[in-house]
Design an enzyme around this catalytic site. Structure first.
Site, PDB file in Angstrom:
ATOM      1  N   GLY A   1       0.802  -1.213   0.000  1.00 59.41           N
ATOM      2  CA  GLY A   1       0.000   0.000   0.000  1.00 59.41           C
ATOM      3  C   GLY A   1       0.838   1.267   0.000  1.00 59.41           C
ATOM      4  O   GLY A   1       0.490   2.245  -0.674  1.00 59.41           O
ATOM      5  N   SER A   2       1.924   1.279   0.754  1.00 57.68           N
ATOM      6  CA  SER A   2       2.753   2.486   0.825  1.00 57.68           C
ATOM      7  C   SER A   2       3.310   2.825  -0.553  1.00 57.68           C
ATOM      8  O   SER A   2       3.275   3.983  -0.987  1.00 57.68           O
ATOM      9  CB  SER A   2       3.914   2.296   1.809  1.00 57.68           C
ATOM     10  OG  SER A   2       3.418   2.070   3.110  1.00 57.68           O
TER      11      SER A   2
ATOM     12  N   ASN B   1      -7.559   4.109   8.529  1.00 55.57           N
ATOM     13  CA  ASN B   1      -6.926   2.956   9.187  1.00 55.57           C
ATOM     14  C   ASN B   1      -6.911   3.035  10.707  1.00 55.57           C
ATOM     15  O   ASN B   1      -6.789   2.026  11.376  1.00 55.57           O
ATOM     16  CB  ASN B   1      -5.503   2.760   8.660  1.00 55.57           C
ATOM     17  CG  ASN B   1      -4.685   4.022   8.700  1.00 55.57           C
ATOM     18  OD1 ASN B   1      -5.035   5.020   8.082  1.00 55.57           O
ATOM     19  ND2 ASN B   1      -3.597   4.001   9.447  1.00 55.57           N
TER      20      ASN B   1
ATOM     21  N   GLN C   1      -7.682  -0.252   3.577  1.00 56.04           N
ATOM     22  CA  GLN C   1      -8.463  -0.828   4.685  1.00 56.04           C
ATOM     23  C   GLN C   1      -9.856  -1.276   4.244  1.00 56.04           C
ATOM     24  O   GLN C   1     -10.636  -1.774   5.067  1.00 56.04           O
ATOM     25  CB  GLN C   1      -8.595   0.176   5.839  1.00 56.04           C
ATOM     26  CG  GLN C   1      -7.311   0.427   6.598  1.00 56.04           C
ATOM     27  CD  GLN C   1      -6.837  -0.773   7.431  1.00 56.04           C
ATOM     28  OE1 GLN C   1      -7.577  -1.746   7.653  1.00 56.04           O
ATOM     29  NE2 GLN C   1      -5.602  -0.718   7.874  1.00 56.04           N
TER      30      GLN C   1
ATOM     31  N   SER D   1      -3.508  -3.301  -0.625  1.00 56.35           N
ATOM     32  CA  SER D   1      -2.390  -4.033  -0.058  1.00 56.35           C
ATOM     33  C   SER D   1      -2.853  -5.402   0.423  1.00 56.35           C
ATOM     34  O   SER D   1      -3.827  -5.503   1.184  1.00 56.35           O
ATOM     35  CB  SER D   1      -1.801  -3.246   1.119  1.00 56.35           C
ATOM     36  OG  SER D   1      -0.781  -3.993   1.746  1.00 56.35           O
TER      37      SER D   1
ATOM     38  N   HIS E   1      -1.653  -7.720   2.485  1.00 54.74           N
ATOM     39  CA  HIS E   1      -1.559  -8.219   3.867  1.00 54.74           C
ATOM     40  C   HIS E   1      -2.644  -7.680   4.794  1.00 54.74           C
ATOM     41  O   HIS E   1      -2.781  -8.122   5.930  1.00 54.74           O
ATOM     42  CB  HIS E   1      -0.159  -7.985   4.454  1.00 54.74           C
ATOM     43  CG  HIS E   1       0.154  -6.589   4.892  1.00 54.74           C
ATOM     44  ND1 HIS E   1       0.079  -6.193   6.201  1.00 54.74           N
ATOM     45  CD2 HIS E   1       0.566  -5.512   4.203  1.00 54.74           C
ATOM     46  CE1 HIS E   1       0.437  -4.912   6.289  1.00 54.74           C
ATOM     47  NE2 HIS E   1       0.744  -4.481   5.087  1.00 54.74           N
TER      48      HIS E   1
ATOM     49  N   THR F   1      11.891  -7.667 -11.194  1.00 51.25           N
ATOM     50  CA  THR F   1      11.235  -8.956 -11.410  1.00 51.25           C
ATOM     51  C   THR F   1      10.019  -9.079 -10.496  1.00 51.25           C
ATOM     52  O   THR F   1      10.109  -8.795  -9.306  1.00 51.25           O
ATOM     53  CB  THR F   1      12.234 -10.100 -11.154  1.00 51.25           C
ATOM     54  OG1 THR F   1      13.350  -9.897 -12.024  1.00 51.25           O
ATOM     55  CG2 THR F   1      11.622 -11.456 -11.430  1.00 51.25           C
TER      56      THR F   1
ATOM     57  N   CYS G   1       2.310   2.965  12.695  1.00 48.79           N
ATOM     58  CA  CYS G   1       3.312   4.004  12.457  1.00 48.79           C
ATOM     59  C   CYS G   1       3.354   5.006  13.601  1.00 48.79           C
ATOM     60  O   CYS G   1       4.367   5.621  13.858  1.00 48.79           O
ATOM     61  CB  CYS G   1       2.994   4.746  11.168  1.00 48.79           C
ATOM     62  SG  CYS G   1       2.288   3.677   9.929  1.00 48.79           S
TER      63      CYS G   1
HETATM   64  C1  LIG Z   1      -1.471  -0.429   5.992  1.00 48.23           C
HETATM   65  C2  LIG Z   1      -1.889   0.765   5.227  1.00 48.23           C
HETATM   66  C3  LIG Z   1      -1.085   1.294   4.210  1.00 48.23           C
HETATM   67  C4  LIG Z   1       0.283   0.756   3.915  1.00 48.23           C
HETATM   68  O1  LIG Z   1       0.239  -0.511   3.337  1.00 48.23           O
HETATM   69  P1  LIG Z   1       1.575  -1.399   3.341  1.00 48.23           P
HETATM   70  O2  LIG Z   1       1.233  -2.531   2.434  1.00 48.23           O
HETATM   71  O3  LIG Z   1       1.794  -1.826   4.753  1.00 48.23           O
HETATM   72  O4  LIG Z   1       2.664  -0.548   2.813  1.00 48.23           O
HETATM   73  C5  LIG Z   1      -1.561   2.372   3.501  1.00 48.23           C
HETATM   74  N1  LIG Z   1      -2.760   2.898   3.763  1.00 48.23           N
HETATM   75  C6  LIG Z   1      -3.574   2.418   4.720  1.00 48.23           C
HETATM   76  C7  LIG Z   1      -4.908   3.045   4.937  1.00 48.23           C
HETATM   77  C8  LIG Z   1      -3.158   1.339   5.491  1.00 48.23           C
HETATM   78  O5  LIG Z   1      -3.945   0.875   6.439  1.00 48.23           O
END
Ligand SMILES: *Cc1c(COP(=O)(O)O)cnc(C)c1O
Length: 380
Positions: free
Chosen positions: A69-70, A150, A178, A198, A200, A236, A323
């Site tokens: 996500g970042s 989040n 989220q 994202s 995870h 890759t 964070c």
């Molecule tokens: C967790 C999160 C991210 C970052 O995602 P990562 O895959 O951990 O880099 C970005 N935005 C929101 C709203 C998140 O909850």
């Protein structure tokens, strides 16, 4: 252990693991190679891309895989900035409670000549579409507002914001990290030009995400190198991660109504239990929220102490975003909502998943109640 920190990350699902395993063993070719070992992997990535496109209601070619996500948020805003430079529009509107990967990127863009309007949410933790509209200027290139926050879990009116953006020819980016896998998310339905997700956060693997970019938008490549992802992301491909992400979302989406009902019921049990305590408030709208996230401000206690005592009892929770953990400053999300320091210092985020049980929620309520009562009496 009771895991109530699903907004930080989630366990890898069996479906995702099963889909991924062959990509750590038999399918090891480089997907850019044209031989059999390579094409076995590129076929897997293509299938995952097509599967994700159906699940997200976008075209396969609109998906650009990232490390999460970042990265997707960074890439979305760099893309917007490149378009803004070309078209001499250097103003961006965002909410003040975006994820740091959005806010820090916008800080950097500001240093290079962009101006940024950061809109405060209301007391319910909601950004108003009218406020977004009012903030638009002739030189506005894009709006970036997250779909679900989040820290507090509130859902923003993205489809409504999109209408205003369309009318003015302004790009819309939404951080849907989220939301994807937790509520139905349709890229077409939302009318977003750019959308971040994202894996995870929905029981897929860490290190994998995607930026969805509407046809006609070529995402700016943050990484220089080969021509992977149609020139928008060199390196890759993480085939195992991509395949795992698709399998995870497939499972989530096929069970979505049941998942929403189960998790919402757990969240409501938690909220009504904790609101029995005096001087506790639920942060943000009680209704406009993703199923799993509940955030509370508790007077007379400090987050870090509560979290440590919960951890001693085997309960994993958070003060808000991962964070912000360890930082003494109150969270930027709570500050943006105008929540005073006395409330914000007792921030507690409990984020649930379908793997939690009513009995676990009962234990969480009991533990928080005991800990808060003892801390307030000073008997800890
Ligand atoms: C967790 C999160 C991210 C970052 O995602 P990562 O895959 O951990 O880099 C970005 N935005 C929101 C709203 C998140 O909850």
């Amino acid at each position: 252990m009771i895991y109530a920190d699903h907004a930080a990350t989630t366990a890898l699902s069996k479906a995702a693991l099963t889909a991924m395993l062959p990509y750590f063993t038999e399918y090891y070719g480089n997907p850019s190679s044209t031989h059999a070992a390579g094409t076995a992997v590129s076929r897997g990535i293509l299938a995952a891309r097509e599967q994700l496109a159906l699940l997200l209601n976008c075209a396969p070619r609109e998906i650009y895989f990232t490390s999460g996500g970042s990265e997707a948020n960074n890439q979305a805003l760099r893309t917007v900035a490149a378009i803004g430079k070309q078209t001499q529009r250097q103003h961006i509107v965002c909410s003040a409670f975006e994820h740091p990967s959005v806010l820090r990127t916008l800080d950097e863009l500001q240093d290079t000549g962009f101006s940024v309007t950061r809109l405060a949410p209301n007391q319910d933790g909601l950004i108003s579409a009218a406020d977004v509209q009012a903030a638009m200027r002739p030189d506005t290139v894009a709006v970036s507002v997250m779909l679900a926050n989040n820290e507090i879990g509130t859902l923003q009116p993205i489809a409504e914001i999109a209408v205003g953006c369309r009318a003015r020819g302004i790009l819309l980016h939404t951080d849907a990290v989220q939301a994807v896998g937790h509520i139905p998310v349709s890229v077409r339905g939302l009318q977003a030009d750019l959308l971040s997700l994202s894996a995870h956060k929905f029981n897929g693997p860490t290190g994998t995400g995607a930026l969805i970019a509407r046809r006609g938008i070529q995402p700016y490549s943050l990484i220089r190198g080969g021509g992977q992802e149609r020139g928008s992301r060199a390196g890759t491909e993480h085939a195992a991660g991509i395949v795992g992400m698709a399998a995870a979302l497939q499972e989530k989406n096929s069970d979505m109504p049941k998942h929403i009902a189960v998790v919402t019921a757990l969240r409501e049990q938690l909220i009504s239990g904790l609101l029995e305590l005096p001087q506790v408030m639920l942060t943000g709208s009680p209704n406009a929220r993703v199923p799993g996230i509940a955030h509370f401000c508790i007077q007379g206690v400090e987050s870090e102490t509560v979290l440590a005592l919960l951890d001693e009892r085997g309960i994993c929770a958070s003060a808000g975003s991962a964070c912000a953990a360890g930082a003494l400053e109150p969270s930027h999300v709570l500050r943006s909502m105008g929540i005073s320091g006395a409330w914000a210092q007792g921030a507690l985020r409990l984020s649930l998943g379908a793997d939690n049980t009513p009995e676990e929620v009962r234990q969480i309520i009991l533990a928080v109640s005991e800990i808060v009562t003892r801390l307030r009496k000073g008997t800890v």
